[in-house]
Design an enzyme around this catalytic site. Structure first.
Site, PDB file in Angstrom:
ATOM      1  CG  MET A   1      -1.876  -1.215   1.178  1.00 40.77           C
ATOM      2  SD  MET A   1      -3.419  -0.981   2.073  1.00 40.77           S
ATOM      3  CE  MET A   1      -2.835  -0.735   3.736  1.00 40.77           C
TER       4      MET A   1
ATOM      5  CG  HIS B   1       8.644  -0.061   6.068  1.00 39.92           C
ATOM      6  ND1 HIS B   1       8.989  -1.384   5.951  1.00 39.92           N
ATOM      7  CD2 HIS B   1       7.319  -0.053   6.391  1.00 39.92           C
ATOM      8  CE1 HIS B   1       7.957  -2.148   6.216  1.00 39.92           C
ATOM      9  NE2 HIS B   1       6.907  -1.366   6.472  1.00 39.92           N
TER      10      HIS B   1
ATOM     11  CG  HIS C   1       7.101  -2.101   2.084  1.00 43.32           C
ATOM     12  ND1 HIS C   1       6.937  -0.999   2.897  1.00 43.32           N
ATOM     13  CD2 HIS C   1       5.934  -2.776   2.115  1.00 43.32           C
ATOM     14  CE1 HIS C   1       5.712  -1.003   3.386  1.00 43.32           C
ATOM     15  NE2 HIS C   1       5.074  -2.070   2.945  1.00 43.32           N
TER      16      HIS C   1
ATOM     17  CD  GLU D   1       7.566 -15.527   8.849  1.00 45.00           C
ATOM     18  OE1 GLU D   1       7.582 -16.696   8.466  1.00 45.00           O
ATOM     19  OE2 GLU D   1       8.235 -15.125   9.834  1.00 45.00           O
TER      20      GLU D   1
ATOM     21  CG  ASP E   1       0.665  -7.252   7.844  1.00 46.46           C
ATOM     22  OD1 ASP E   1      -0.046  -6.653   8.654  1.00 46.46           O
ATOM     23  OD2 ASP E   1       1.565  -6.684   7.192  1.00 46.46           O
TER      24      ASP E   1
ATOM     25  CB  SER F   1       3.301   2.202   6.417  1.00 45.61           C
ATOM     26  OG  SER F   1       3.929   1.381   5.455  1.00 45.61           O
TER      27      SER F   1
HETATM   28  O1  PAF Z   1      -0.152  -5.773   3.587  1.00 47.13           O
HETATM   29  C1  PAF Z   1      -0.558  -4.854   2.846  1.00 47.13           C
HETATM   30  O2  PAF Z   1       0.126  -3.852   2.591  1.00 47.13           O
HETATM   31  C2  PAF Z   1      -1.951  -4.972   2.249  1.00 47.13           C
HETATM   32  O3  PAF Z   1      -2.846  -5.592   3.124  1.00 47.13           O
HETATM   33  C3  PAF Z   1      -1.956  -5.650   0.859  1.00 47.13           C
HETATM   34  C4  PAF Z   1      -1.491  -7.092   0.947  1.00 47.13           C
HETATM   35  C5  PAF Z   1      -1.070  -4.876  -0.099  1.00 47.13           C
HETATM   36  C6  PAF Z   1      -3.389  -5.668   0.292  1.00 47.13           C
HETATM   37  O4  PAF Z   1      -3.875  -4.363   0.150  1.00 47.13           O
END
Ligand code: PAF
Length: 280
Positions: free
Chosen positions: A34, A38, A41, A152, A154, A190
Protein backbone atom coordinates in the site's frame (compact mmCIF):
# COMPACT_ATOMS: atom_id res chain seq x y z
CA UNK A 1 22.96 4.47 -10.52
CA UNK A 2 19.48 3.22 -11.30
CA UNK A 3 17.01 4.76 -13.77
CA UNK A 4 13.37 5.62 -13.12
CA UNK A 5 11.05 2.63 -12.64
CA UNK A 6 8.29 2.36 -15.29
CA UNK A 7 4.81 2.97 -13.90
CA UNK A 8 1.54 1.45 -15.11
CA UNK A 9 -1.78 3.04 -14.15
CA UNK A 10 -4.08 0.95 -16.34
CA UNK A 11 -4.60 -2.80 -16.54
CA UNK A 12 -4.02 -2.71 -20.32
CA UNK A 13 -0.54 -1.13 -19.87
CA UNK A 14 0.34 -3.65 -17.17
CA UNK A 15 -0.74 -6.61 -19.31
CA UNK A 16 1.25 -5.39 -22.32
CA UNK A 17 4.45 -5.28 -20.27
CA UNK A 18 3.78 -8.65 -18.61
CA UNK A 19 3.05 -10.27 -22.02
CA UNK A 20 6.35 -8.93 -23.39
CA UNK A 21 8.28 -10.47 -20.48
CA UNK A 22 6.40 -13.76 -20.72
CA UNK A 23 7.04 -13.95 -24.47
CA UNK A 24 10.76 -13.67 -23.67
CA UNK A 25 10.41 -16.59 -21.21
CA UNK A 26 11.02 -14.43 -18.12
CA UNK A 27 9.77 -15.33 -14.64
CA UNK A 28 7.76 -12.80 -12.66
CA UNK A 29 7.25 -11.92 -8.99
CA UNK A 30 4.66 -9.60 -7.44
CA UNK A 31 5.13 -7.64 -4.22
CA UNK A 32 1.74 -6.23 -3.15
CA UNK A 33 1.99 -3.04 -1.04
CA UNK A 34 0.00 0.00 0.00
CA UNK A 35 3.04 2.25 -0.50
CA UNK A 36 4.76 4.39 2.19
CA UNK A 37 7.59 1.94 1.68
CA UNK A 38 10.12 1.14 4.38
CA UNK A 39 13.12 -1.19 4.62
CA UNK A 40 10.85 -4.19 5.16
CA UNK A 41 9.13 -3.63 1.80
CA UNK A 42 12.48 -3.21 0.08
CA UNK A 43 13.61 -6.57 1.50
CA UNK A 44 10.48 -8.13 -0.03
CA UNK A 45 11.49 -6.69 -3.42
CA UNK A 46 15.06 -7.97 -3.01
CA UNK A 47 13.68 -11.45 -2.31
CA UNK A 48 11.35 -11.16 -5.33
CA UNK A 49 14.34 -10.28 -7.53
CA UNK A 50 16.40 -13.12 -6.11
CA UNK A 51 13.64 -15.58 -7.08
CA UNK A 52 12.45 -14.17 -10.42
CA UNK A 53 13.86 -12.28 -13.38
CA UNK A 54 11.20 -9.53 -13.08
CA UNK A 55 9.56 -7.91 -10.06
CA UNK A 56 6.35 -5.89 -10.14
CA UNK A 57 5.48 -3.86 -7.03
CA UNK A 58 1.85 -2.81 -6.65
CA UNK A 59 1.06 0.37 -4.75
CA UNK A 60 -2.62 0.75 -3.93
CA UNK A 61 -4.15 1.92 -0.67
CA UNK A 62 -7.09 -0.46 -0.79
CA UNK A 63 -10.25 1.24 0.51
CA UNK A 64 -12.18 -2.01 0.97
CA UNK A 65 -9.90 -3.25 3.75
CA UNK A 66 -10.53 -0.17 5.92
CA UNK A 67 -13.71 0.31 7.99
CA UNK A 68 -15.25 3.80 7.81
CA UNK A 69 -13.80 4.75 11.24
CA UNK A 70 -10.26 3.57 10.34
CA UNK A 71 -7.25 5.43 8.91
CA UNK A 72 -7.83 5.18 5.12
CA UNK A 73 -7.75 8.98 4.65
CA UNK A 74 -4.65 9.59 6.76
CA UNK A 75 -2.76 6.43 5.71
CA UNK A 76 0.73 7.70 4.68
CA UNK A 77 1.18 8.21 0.93
CA UNK A 78 4.48 9.14 -0.77
CA UNK A 79 4.50 7.93 -4.35
CA UNK A 80 7.56 9.95 -5.42
CA UNK A 81 9.56 8.69 -2.44
CA UNK A 82 8.40 5.11 -3.08
CA UNK A 83 9.44 5.25 -6.75
CA UNK A 84 12.91 6.49 -5.79
CA UNK A 85 13.35 3.64 -3.27
CA UNK A 86 12.09 1.03 -5.74
CA UNK A 87 14.57 2.19 -8.36
CA UNK A 88 17.38 1.39 -5.91
CA UNK A 89 16.30 -2.25 -5.44
CA UNK A 90 15.79 -3.13 -9.10
CA UNK A 91 11.97 -3.15 -9.27
CA UNK A 92 10.99 -3.59 -12.93
CA UNK A 93 7.50 -2.07 -12.88
CA UNK A 94 5.26 -0.25 -10.43
CA UNK A 95 1.57 -1.07 -10.73
CA UNK A 96 -0.29 1.93 -9.27
CA UNK A 97 -3.88 2.06 -10.49
CA UNK A 98 -6.34 4.63 -9.19
CA UNK A 99 -9.48 3.63 -7.31
CA UNK A 100 -11.72 3.59 -10.41
CA UNK A 101 -9.31 1.43 -12.39
CA UNK A 102 -9.33 -1.09 -9.55
CA UNK A 103 -12.99 -0.77 -8.57
CA UNK A 104 -14.90 0.52 -11.61
CA UNK A 105 -18.50 1.68 -11.21
CA UNK A 106 -20.71 -1.37 -10.70
CA UNK A 107 -17.95 -3.47 -9.07
CA UNK A 108 -19.86 -5.97 -6.89
CA UNK A 109 -17.77 -9.10 -6.25
CA UNK A 110 -16.15 -9.99 -2.93
CA UNK A 111 -14.09 -12.91 -1.70
CA UNK A 112 -15.04 -13.67 1.92
CA UNK A 113 -12.44 -15.98 3.48
CA UNK A 114 -13.24 -18.24 6.45
CA UNK A 115 -10.84 -20.57 8.27
CA UNK A 116 -7.67 -18.71 9.19
CA UNK A 117 -9.49 -15.37 8.68
CA UNK A 118 -11.68 -16.04 11.72
CA UNK A 119 -10.69 -14.54 15.09
CA UNK A 120 -7.67 -12.32 15.92
CA UNK A 121 -7.71 -9.52 13.28
CA UNK A 122 -10.96 -11.01 11.93
CA UNK A 123 -12.65 -10.32 15.26
CA UNK A 124 -11.39 -6.75 15.72
CA UNK A 125 -11.48 -5.74 12.03
CA UNK A 126 -14.40 -7.80 10.62
CA UNK A 127 -14.27 -6.11 7.18
CA UNK A 128 -10.49 -6.54 6.79
CA UNK A 129 -9.86 -9.97 5.29
CA UNK A 130 -12.63 -9.78 2.68
CA UNK A 131 -10.97 -6.55 1.48
CA UNK A 132 -7.50 -8.12 1.51
CA UNK A 133 -8.58 -11.37 -0.18
CA UNK A 134 -10.52 -9.54 -2.90
CA UNK A 135 -7.71 -7.11 -3.72
CA UNK A 136 -5.03 -9.83 -3.62
CA UNK A 137 -7.09 -12.04 -5.94
CA UNK A 138 -7.46 -9.11 -8.34
CA UNK A 139 -3.73 -8.32 -8.15
CA UNK A 140 -2.86 -11.97 -8.79
CA UNK A 141 -5.08 -12.15 -11.88
CA UNK A 142 -3.99 -8.73 -13.16
CA UNK A 143 -0.24 -9.39 -12.85
CA UNK A 144 -0.33 -13.21 -13.25
CA UNK A 145 2.99 -13.68 -11.38
CA UNK A 146 4.80 -16.95 -10.66
CA UNK A 147 5.17 -15.91 -7.03
CA UNK A 148 3.86 -13.21 -4.70
CA UNK A 149 5.99 -12.15 -1.74
CA UNK A 150 4.46 -11.26 1.65
CA UNK A 151 6.00 -10.30 5.00
CA UNK A 152 5.42 -12.36 8.15
CA UNK A 153 4.68 -9.13 10.00
CA UNK A 154 1.05 -9.52 8.85
CA UNK A 155 1.09 -13.21 9.74
CA UNK A 156 -2.65 -13.82 9.67
CA UNK A 157 -2.88 -12.05 6.30
CA UNK A 158 -0.16 -14.40 5.01
CA UNK A 159 -2.16 -17.44 6.22
CA UNK A 160 -5.39 -16.11 4.67
CA UNK A 161 -3.72 -15.43 1.31
CA UNK A 162 -2.10 -18.90 1.29
CA UNK A 163 -5.46 -20.46 2.09
CA UNK A 164 -7.19 -18.50 -0.71
CA UNK A 165 -4.52 -19.54 -3.24
CA UNK A 166 -4.95 -23.18 -2.18
CA UNK A 167 -8.76 -23.09 -2.07
CA UNK A 168 -9.16 -21.36 -5.43
CA UNK A 169 -6.27 -23.19 -7.17
CA UNK A 170 -4.69 -19.86 -8.10
CA UNK A 171 -1.60 -20.60 -10.23
CA UNK A 172 1.12 -18.94 -8.14
CA UNK A 173 3.25 -19.65 -5.07
CA UNK A 174 3.18 -17.49 -1.97
CA UNK A 175 6.65 -16.76 -0.58
CA UNK A 176 7.13 -15.25 2.88
CA UNK A 177 9.87 -13.15 4.43
CA UNK A 178 10.63 -12.89 8.16
CA UNK A 179 9.62 -9.61 9.81
CA UNK A 180 12.18 -6.85 9.43
CA UNK A 181 12.74 -5.01 12.73
CA UNK A 182 14.30 -1.86 14.12
CA UNK A 183 17.42 -2.49 16.25
CA UNK A 184 15.20 -2.25 19.38
CA UNK A 185 12.88 -4.99 18.07
CA UNK A 186 9.95 -2.90 16.84
CA UNK A 187 8.54 -4.45 13.66
CA UNK A 188 8.79 -2.07 10.70
CA UNK A 189 5.36 -0.77 9.67
CA UNK A 190 4.14 2.23 7.70
CA UNK A 191 1.88 2.97 10.66
CA UNK A 192 4.89 3.48 13.00
CA UNK A 193 4.93 7.01 11.54
CA UNK A 194 1.82 7.75 13.66
CA UNK A 195 3.69 7.18 16.96
CA UNK A 196 4.68 10.17 19.12
CA UNK A 197 8.29 10.23 20.40
CA UNK A 198 7.16 8.86 23.76
CA UNK A 199 5.01 6.11 22.21
CA UNK A 200 7.91 5.17 19.94
CA UNK A 201 10.06 4.57 23.05
CA UNK A 202 7.37 2.29 24.54
CA UNK A 203 6.47 0.45 21.30
CA UNK A 204 9.34 -2.16 21.29
CA UNK A 205 7.86 -3.64 24.47
CA UNK A 206 5.25 -5.39 22.30
CA UNK A 207 7.96 -7.52 20.67
CA UNK A 208 9.75 -8.16 23.97
CA UNK A 209 6.53 -9.37 25.57
CA UNK A 210 5.50 -11.74 22.77
CA UNK A 211 9.07 -13.10 22.64
CA UNK A 212 8.81 -13.77 26.43
CA UNK A 213 5.45 -15.47 25.91
CA UNK A 214 6.95 -17.64 23.15
CA UNK A 215 9.82 -18.65 25.47
CA UNK A 216 7.36 -19.39 28.28
CA UNK A 217 5.22 -21.55 25.99
CA UNK A 218 8.30 -23.50 24.84
CA UNK A 219 9.28 -24.08 28.49
CA UNK A 220 5.73 -25.18 29.33
CA UNK A 221 5.17 -22.33 31.83
CA UNK A 222 1.52 -21.52 32.64
CA UNK A 223 0.02 -18.01 32.88
CA UNK A 224 2.53 -16.50 30.43
CA UNK A 225 -0.20 -14.99 28.26
CA UNK A 226 -1.93 -13.33 31.22
CA UNK A 227 1.44 -12.02 32.45
CA UNK A 228 2.24 -10.67 28.99
CA UNK A 229 -1.08 -8.84 28.74
CA UNK A 230 -0.59 -7.37 32.22
CA UNK A 231 2.93 -6.14 31.32
CA UNK A 232 1.59 -4.43 28.18
CA UNK A 233 -1.37 -2.83 29.98
CA UNK A 234 0.97 -1.58 32.75
CA UNK A 235 3.11 0.17 30.09
CA UNK A 236 0.06 1.94 28.63
CA UNK A 237 -0.96 -0.42 25.80
CA UNK A 238 -4.61 -1.33 25.27
CA UNK A 239 -4.48 -4.96 24.18
CA UNK A 240 -6.93 -6.21 21.51
CA UNK A 241 -5.51 -9.75 21.71
CA UNK A 242 -2.41 -11.69 22.75
CA UNK A 243 -2.81 -15.34 21.83
CA UNK A 244 -0.92 -18.54 21.10
CA UNK A 245 -2.23 -20.22 17.96
CA UNK A 246 -1.44 -23.12 15.64
CA UNK A 247 1.07 -21.62 13.19
CA UNK A 248 -0.68 -23.06 10.15
CA UNK A 249 -4.43 -23.12 10.85
CA UNK A 250 -4.41 -20.29 13.42
CA UNK A 251 -6.77 -22.37 15.56
CA UNK A 252 -6.17 -22.10 19.34
CA UNK A 253 -3.02 -24.00 20.34
CA UNK A 254 -3.52 -27.47 21.82
CA UNK A 255 -0.97 -28.37 24.54
CA UNK A 256 1.19 -31.35 23.60
CA UNK A 257 -0.05 -31.48 19.98
CA UNK A 258 3.52 -31.19 18.66
CA UNK A 259 2.29 -28.62 16.12
CA UNK A 260 4.23 -25.45 15.28
CA UNK A 261 2.85 -22.50 17.27
CA UNK A 262 2.75 -18.74 16.80
CA UNK A 263 2.26 -15.96 19.33
CA UNK A 264 0.24 -13.11 17.84
CA UNK A 265 -0.72 -9.76 19.35
CA UNK A 266 -2.44 -6.50 18.50
CA UNK A 267 -2.42 -3.55 20.85
CA UNK A 268 -3.08 0.17 20.79
CA UNK A 269 -0.59 2.80 21.89
CA UNK A 270 -2.61 6.01 21.94
CA UNK A 271 -4.24 6.23 18.50
CA UNK A 272 -1.85 3.76 16.84
CA UNK A 273 -2.66 0.07 16.52
CA UNK A 274 0.43 -2.16 16.41
CA UNK A 275 0.47 -5.86 15.48
CA UNK A 276 3.30 -8.33 15.82
CA UNK A 277 3.95 -12.07 16.01
CA UNK A 278 6.76 -14.55 16.66
CA UNK A 279 7.17 -18.33 16.40
CA UNK A 280 6.91 -20.31 19.66
O1 PAF B 1 -0.15 -5.77 3.59
C1 PAF B 1 -0.56 -4.85 2.85
O2 PAF B 1 0.13 -3.85 2.59
C2 PAF B 1 -1.95 -4.97 2.25
O3 PAF B 1 -2.85 -5.59 3.12
C3 PAF B 1 -1.96 -5.65 0.86
C4 PAF B 1 -1.49 -7.09 0.95
C5 PAF B 1 -1.07 -4.88 -0.10
C6 PAF B 1 -3.39 -5.67 0.29
O4 PAF B 1 -3.87 -4.36 0.15
Amino acid sequence: MSGAVPLAREVAQLRLQVCTWRAAGESLALVPTMGALHRGHLELVRLAKARCRRAVVSIFVNPTQFAPHEDFERYPRDEAGDLAKLAEVGCDLVWAPDRLEMYPDGFATRIVPGGSAEGLEGEFRPHFFAGVATICCKLFTQVAPDIAVFGEKDYQQLCVVRQMVRDLNLPLDIVELATVREPDGLALSSRNAYLSAEERRTAPLLHRVIADVARGVTQGRGAVVAEGKAALEAAGFKVDYLEVRDAETLLPAVAGSGRRLRVLAAAWLGKTRLIDNVPA
